[in-house]
Design a protein around this motif. Structure first.
Motif, mmCIF file in Angstrom:
data_model
loop_
_atom_site.group_PDB
_atom_site.id
_atom_site.type_symbol
_atom_site.label_atom_id
_atom_site.label_comp_id
_atom_site.label_asym_id
_atom_site.label_seq_id
_atom_site.Cartn_x
_atom_site.Cartn_y
_atom_site.Cartn_z
ATOM 1 N N VAL A 49 0.944 -1.066 0.147
ATOM 2 C CA VAL A 49 0.030 0.013 -0.053
ATOM 3 C C VAL A 49 0.800 1.280 0.137
ATOM 4 O O VAL A 49 1.247 1.627 1.244
ATOM 5 C CB VAL A 49 -0.913 0.072 1.211
ATOM 6 C CG1 VAL A 49 -1.667 1.101 1.241
ATOM 7 C CG2 VAL A 49 -1.928 -1.128 1.306
ATOM 8 N N PRO A 50 1.152 1.835 -1.236
ATOM 9 C CA PRO A 50 2.289 2.911 -1.300
ATOM 10 C C PRO A 50 2.297 3.924 -0.234
ATOM 11 O O PRO A 50 3.169 4.310 0.152
ATOM 12 C CB PRO A 50 2.292 3.167 -2.807
ATOM 13 C CG PRO A 50 1.578 1.954 -3.408
ATOM 14 C CD PRO A 50 0.734 1.405 -2.411
ATOM 15 N N TRP A 51 1.057 4.500 -0.004
ATOM 16 C CA TRP A 51 1.151 5.763 0.701
ATOM 17 C C TRP A 51 1.183 5.242 2.287
ATOM 18 O O TRP A 51 1.938 6.252 2.950
ATOM 19 C CB TRP A 51 -0.408 6.303 0.907
ATOM 20 C CG TRP A 51 -1.519 5.272 1.372
ATOM 21 C CD1 TRP A 51 -2.621 4.740 0.931
ATOM 22 C CD2 TRP A 51 -1.930 5.300 3.015
ATOM 23 N NE1 TRP A 51 -3.559 3.987 1.656
ATOM 24 C CE2 TRP A 51 -3.092 4.543 2.936
ATOM 25 C CE3 TRP A 51 -1.556 5.947 3.932
ATOM 26 C CZ2 TRP A 51 -3.682 4.159 4.215
ATOM 27 C CZ3 TRP A 51 -1.972 5.500 5.238
ATOM 28 C CH2 TRP A 51 -3.244 4.629 5.410
ATOM 29 N N ARG A 52 1.368 3.935 2.699
ATOM 30 C CA ARG A 52 1.923 3.764 4.127
ATOM 31 C C ARG A 52 3.555 3.774 3.945
ATOM 32 O O ARG A 52 4.029 3.963 5.193
ATOM 33 C CB ARG A 52 1.286 2.332 4.538
ATOM 34 C CG ARG A 52 -0.008 2.220 4.674
ATOM 35 C CD ARG A 52 -0.478 1.136 5.469
ATOM 36 N NE ARG A 52 -0.103 1.285 7.057
ATOM 37 C CZ ARG A 52 -0.787 1.994 7.681
ATOM 38 N NH1 ARG A 52 -1.791 2.525 7.605
ATOM 39 N NH2 ARG A 52 -0.197 1.884 9.151
ATOM 40 N N ASP A 53 4.050 3.534 2.797
ATOM 41 C CA ASP A 53 5.502 3.811 2.766
ATOM 42 C C ASP A 53 5.951 5.247 3.132
ATOM 43 O O ASP A 53 7.067 5.527 3.198
ATOM 44 C CB ASP A 53 6.034 3.393 1.587
ATOM 45 C CG ASP A 53 5.913 2.201 1.380
ATOM 46 O OD1 ASP A 53 5.642 1.166 2.423
ATOM 47 O OD2 ASP A 53 6.262 1.343 0.063
ATOM 48 N N LEU A 54 4.851 6.347 3.041
ATOM 49 C CA LEU A 54 5.066 7.694 3.344
ATOM 50 C C LEU A 54 5.545 7.942 4.829
ATOM 51 O O LEU A 54 5.831 9.041 5.188
ATOM 52 C CB LEU A 54 4.090 8.489 3.000
ATOM 53 C CG LEU A 54 3.560 8.531 1.504
ATOM 54 C CD1 LEU A 54 2.181 9.383 1.544
ATOM 55 C CD2 LEU A 54 4.603 9.099 0.712
ATOM 56 N N VAL A 55 5.366 6.906 5.785
ATOM 57 C CA VAL A 55 5.596 6.886 7.159
ATOM 58 C C VAL A 55 7.065 7.362 7.500
ATOM 59 O O VAL A 55 7.107 7.972 8.431
ATOM 60 C CB VAL A 55 5.347 5.502 7.831
ATOM 61 C CG1 VAL A 55 6.376 4.548 7.091
ATOM 62 C CG2 VAL A 55 5.044 5.540 9.145
ATOM 63 N N ARG B 157 3.519 13.661 7.633
ATOM 64 C CA ARG B 157 2.442 14.608 7.761
ATOM 65 C C ARG B 157 1.209 13.736 6.612
ATOM 66 O O ARG B 157 0.065 13.468 7.076
ATOM 67 C CB ARG B 157 2.632 15.885 7.166
ATOM 68 C CG ARG B 157 3.230 16.888 8.317
ATOM 69 C CD ARG B 157 3.214 18.284 7.812
ATOM 70 N NE ARG B 157 3.951 18.975 8.554
ATOM 71 C CZ ARG B 157 4.031 20.448 8.503
ATOM 72 N NH1 ARG B 157 3.728 20.833 7.285
ATOM 73 N NH2 ARG B 157 4.592 21.144 9.621
ATOM 74 N N GLU B 158 1.588 13.512 5.547
ATOM 75 C CA GLU B 158 0.540 13.085 4.581
ATOM 76 C C GLU B 158 0.097 11.597 5.072
ATOM 77 O O GLU B 158 -1.015 11.252 4.979
ATOM 78 C CB GLU B 158 1.285 12.968 3.131
ATOM 79 C CG GLU B 158 0.145 12.503 2.156
ATOM 80 C CD GLU B 158 -0.870 13.545 1.772
ATOM 81 O OE1 GLU B 158 -1.978 13.205 1.317
ATOM 82 O OE2 GLU B 158 -1.135 14.509 2.607
ATOM 83 N N PHE B 159 1.052 10.905 5.477
ATOM 84 C CA PHE B 159 0.755 9.468 5.909
ATOM 85 C C PHE B 159 -0.309 9.698 7.126
ATOM 86 O O PHE B 159 -1.231 8.859 7.010
ATOM 87 C CB PHE B 159 2.277 8.837 6.585
ATOM 88 C CG PHE B 159 2.062 7.623 7.281
ATOM 89 C CD1 PHE B 159 1.838 6.185 6.731
ATOM 90 C CD2 PHE B 159 1.564 7.559 8.707
ATOM 91 C CE1 PHE B 159 1.332 5.297 7.371
ATOM 92 C CE2 PHE B 159 1.345 6.392 9.411
ATOM 93 C CZ PHE B 159 1.289 5.377 8.762
ATOM 94 N N ASP C 265 -3.795 7.947 7.113
ATOM 95 C CA ASP C 265 -4.044 6.691 8.074
ATOM 96 C C ASP C 265 -5.187 7.009 8.972
ATOM 97 O O ASP C 265 -6.083 6.294 9.190
ATOM 98 C CB ASP C 265 -2.828 6.524 8.792
ATOM 99 C CG ASP C 265 -2.968 5.429 9.885
ATOM 100 O OD1 ASP C 265 -2.936 4.476 9.319
ATOM 101 O OD2 ASP C 265 -2.710 5.608 11.183
ATOM 102 N N ASP C 266 -5.086 8.436 9.585
ATOM 103 C CA ASP C 266 -6.278 8.809 10.231
ATOM 104 C C ASP C 266 -7.725 8.762 9.675
ATOM 105 O O ASP C 266 -8.786 8.321 10.162
ATOM 106 C CB ASP C 266 -6.135 10.114 10.780
ATOM 107 C CG ASP C 266 -7.259 10.827 11.721
ATOM 108 O OD1 ASP C 266 -7.380 10.288 12.829
ATOM 109 O OD2 ASP C 266 -7.979 11.672 11.319
ATOM 110 N N ALA C 267 -7.660 9.262 8.266
ATOM 111 C CA ALA C 267 -8.852 9.061 7.674
ATOM 112 C C ALA C 267 -9.292 7.661 7.194
ATOM 113 O O ALA C 267 -10.601 7.468 7.359
ATOM 114 C CB ALA C 267 -8.680 9.851 6.239
#
Length: 734
Positions: A131-137, A142-144, A148-150
């Motif tokens: 899940v690519p956006w989780r690699d933003l961690v 901030r974006e992660f 994640d909250d949403a």
């Protein structure tokens, strides 16, 4: 395995070439490929991209062919060139083959899927391993945190990053998506609007012949590799990347060793990567930490047998082969309490450690990890029971046969399915005796994309228009292309020398005949119903002087890379104009009388449209239609760096003028900040709490203007303010 009862499939598995198969995706492709090679009704070809071969080479084997594609230099400019090149390679190899299915394993290969679809009749399946956006961690926390909250609240939110917009569009280029966890499926449905019927969840599988864990085998392997018989060994086996939790693990392990009763505990770190951060983190207990680098599979499996505890402390993980293999070997396991690991490691098969996702960053919970590590190392009976449960669970839930059968079933179903075209909504096309439209299009060296643009205009569902084209001193074959069209609706004028867009548009305003003016640029593409929908709107809404719409952004090849939705209501558009331009110039339709009266102002070079919209919106209502009616092309000839400087300076001048109209005083720094909002600098500018507070104070000052307080409720203004802060700063400001 499934029996041979279907039409043969010509299967192409595309993956990056690696001499060392050292990660989970390599394991997946290897296991899948070996199984498919044994199935008679599958003709398998591996396509290895970015190989070390200097040129294209093909190796024909008994059970599978291998195509080796040389490495392209990775830049943004040549990504599409490499995709187009690879498509040509596939087209030549596939030739006249039928029932072709292409299997992708990387999300960034979905752009390749678009190119393939332009040339090859085939079906395309993507296996989504992450899940690519989780690699933003670890790269854009901030974006992660926002996503994640949403997601945890099951709330749909806008995708702010270009890479996520592109990801959402990329999923449209494939016929079916296999996810390796249910979490990933839910993520696709909620955040990326993928329909459930397009997704199948298939867990990773592996075929392992595993010896029973015995003290005798453990002792033998420890002697073989030089480890002490009385050591308590904890093993981490993954790439040495911060998102895998390795830095936190080393830090917490050192705290764990401060307890003198555990000094004979060793942490083995097996995997590729830069060990610099580990060296910087380890302070006192280097003797208790062993870095092995990358291990062969057979050696790694020996280490699983000799170890006491396995640990997977990742901040982001899906169907981890490391966790599966550890469980399969009966190794007592500790995993972080994150998405995929919670799903594949039940509570009776391993211990979970808390991960603290805070607004300011993420860490493993030190106390929780130390307690659970101590528990497993001390309570041998509990560890043994977890080992038995994990081994049974892994052999049943993650078998290779199950993965192969389920994947093959998807392949066969997709291959046999017909392409279902989305049914378009019927359009109320205006009668041909209604007031007609003038399409005004300046051209300057537009030959590369001109025919696609012209065809989209001339094939509009509403045909009662004139097309006024003004060539602004082109030096390529633009004129030659234009003169090849014989449509009577075309009127062609030529500037002897380049006069610029504002001069050229004002020249066109003097001579157009239509009640409505539709702007168009020579490298863009109209939706077939654009003119019909906009004429309908203006005919039915006489208080409105201008209407735009939503649009797609395409690259030089014509592939959609982004979709932009702007506000649709007049009062919201008028509010946004004080911050940035919510209209796309070649997608606007205006009442001609109004456009002739106000005209373009050459003083606002390269933002003359923005200036005109502010003046039009001051005297009439404006709107955007909530439909994608234009494909706006972005390519390397759009805007130069010097043009960008001109645009920014002129936009600042325009914003300054509009703020003056509101009687809002501002300092030079506040004007720069307002410009940062307009140019969407986001966290590149608003990168401190101090700037976040200044942003909030500035917005309060702007929204205190009677112009806004008399039009909007305080709740509406607060919502707009929160939206700006979220997009620019990333977090709510207290």
């Amino acid at each position: 395995m499934l029996e041979n009862k279907s039409t043969p499939i010509n299967l192409y598995i595309i993956d990056y070439y690696k001499e060392k198969k050292d990660n989970g995706l390599n394991t997946y492709v290897a296991e899948l490929g070996r199984a498919f090679e044994k199935i008679d009704d599958i003709a398998l070809t591996y396509v290895w991209v970015e190989s070390n071969n200097p040129e294209i080479s093909v190796e024909n084997g008994n059970r599978a062919d291998h195509i080796f594609v040389p490495r392209f230099r990775r830049t943004a400019d040549n990504k599409n060139q490499s995709d187009a090149y690879l498509t040509t390679v596939l087209e030549k190899h596939i030739d006249v083959k039928e029932n072709v299915l292409i299997h992708l394993n990387w999300i960034n290969h979905c752009s390749l899927a678009w190119h393939i679809r332009q040339k090859i009749k085939c079906k395309i399946v993507l296996t989504k391993h992450c899940v690519p956006w989780r690699d933003l961690v670890t790269v854009n926390y901030r974006e992660f945190y926002r996503l994640d909250d949403a997601f945890n609240k099951k709330k749909k939110v806008p995708l702010n990053l270009l890479q996520l917009h592109q990801e959402e569009i990329n999923y449209e280029f494939v016929d079916h998506i296999i996810t390796v966890t249910d979490y990933a499926r839910e993520n696709l449905e909620l955040l990326f609007n993928v329909k459930p019927e397009k997704i199948t969840v298939i867990y990773n599988g592996i075929d392992l012949k595993v010896s029973q864990r015995t003290e005798k085998l453990r002792a033998k392997l420890r002697r073989q590799y030089g480890f002490g018989q009385h050591e308590q060994i904890v093993i981490f086996a993954h790439v040495l990347h911060a998102r895998k939790g390795i830095v936190d693990l080393v830090k917490i392990f050192e705290e764990f060793l401060k307890d003198r009763t555990v000094h004979q505990t060793r942490l083995i770190i097996a995997g590729n990567g830069d060990g610099t951060r580990i060296a910087e983190t380890a302070k006192r207990y280097w003797a208790n930490i062993t870095l092995t680098g990358n291990l062969s599979k057979s050696t790694l499996y020996d280490f699983y047998q000799l170890a006491d505890v396995g640990i997977v402390p990742s901040f982001a993980e899906q169907c981890s082969y490391t966790a599966i293999e550890m469980m399969r070997f009966g190794l007592p396991i500790i995993v972080s309490e994150v998405e995929g690991l919670k799903e594949i490691v039940p509570l009776d098969c391993g211990l979970r450690i808390k991960v603290d996702f805070r607004k300011d960053g993420v860490t493993l919970n030190s106390k929780d990890l130390r307690q659970k590590l101590a528990f497993l190392l001390k309570d041998k009976e509990a560890a043994k029971q977890l080992s038995v449960n994990a081994r049974k669970h892994a052999s049943e839930a993650f078998s290779l046969e199950q993965m192969i059968n389920n994947t093959l079933a998807v392949f066969r179903e997709v291959s046999a399915s017909e392409v279902r075209k989305q049914q378009e909504q019927p359009i109320d096309i205006p009668k041909q005796n209604t007031p007609f439209v003038s399409v005004l299009m300046p051209c300057y060296n537009a030959a590369a994309y001109l025919r696609a643009c012209m065809d989209s205009i001339l094939n509009q569902s509403y045909s009662n228009f004139e097309l006024l084209i003004i060539d602004d001193g082109s030096t390529d074959n633009t004129l030659e292309i234009l003169k090849s069209y014989s449509d009577k609706r075309i009127r062609l004028l030529v500037n002897k020398e380049n006069k610029g867009i504002a001069h050229t548009l004002n020249k066109g305003l003097k001579i157009i005949k239509g009640k409505y003016l539709a702007r168009m640029d020579a490298d863009d593409i109209m939706s077939p119903n654009r003119l019909a929908l906009q004429v309908n709107f203006l005919e039915k809404n006489p208080k409105y002087g201008m209407v735009g719409a939503w649009h797609e952004i395409i690259d030089g090849y014509g592939m959609v890379i982004k979709r932009l939705q702007r506000p649709v209501e007049s009062k919201h558009l008028k509010l946004q104009l004080y911050f940035n331009n919510p209209f796309i110039h070649p997608l606007v339709m205006m009442r001609t009388e109004l456009a002739k009266q106000l005209r373009y102002d050459p003083k606002f070079l390269l933002c003359e449209d923005y200036d005109l919209w502010t003046r039009i919106s001051a005297v009439t209502e404006v709107a955007n239609l909530p439909q994608y009616l234009l494909q706006y092309r972005v390519h390397n000839k759009n805007i130069s760096s010097s043009d960008e400087k001109t645009i920014k300076q002129n936009v600042l001048n325009l914003l300054s003028r509009e703020l003056d109209k509101l009687n809002i005083s501002y300092t030079p720094k506040e004007l720069v900040m307002h410009g940062a909002i307009s140019f969407s600098y986001g966290s590149n500018y608003f990168n401190t709490q101090e700037k976040g507070k200044l942003l909030s104070d500035w917005l309060n000052k702007v929204f205190s203007s009677p112009k806004f307080t008399e039009t909007f409720s305080q709740g509406q203004l607060n919502k707009f303010k929160r939206g700006i802060i979220q997009n620019q700063y990333g977090f709510p400001i207290k």
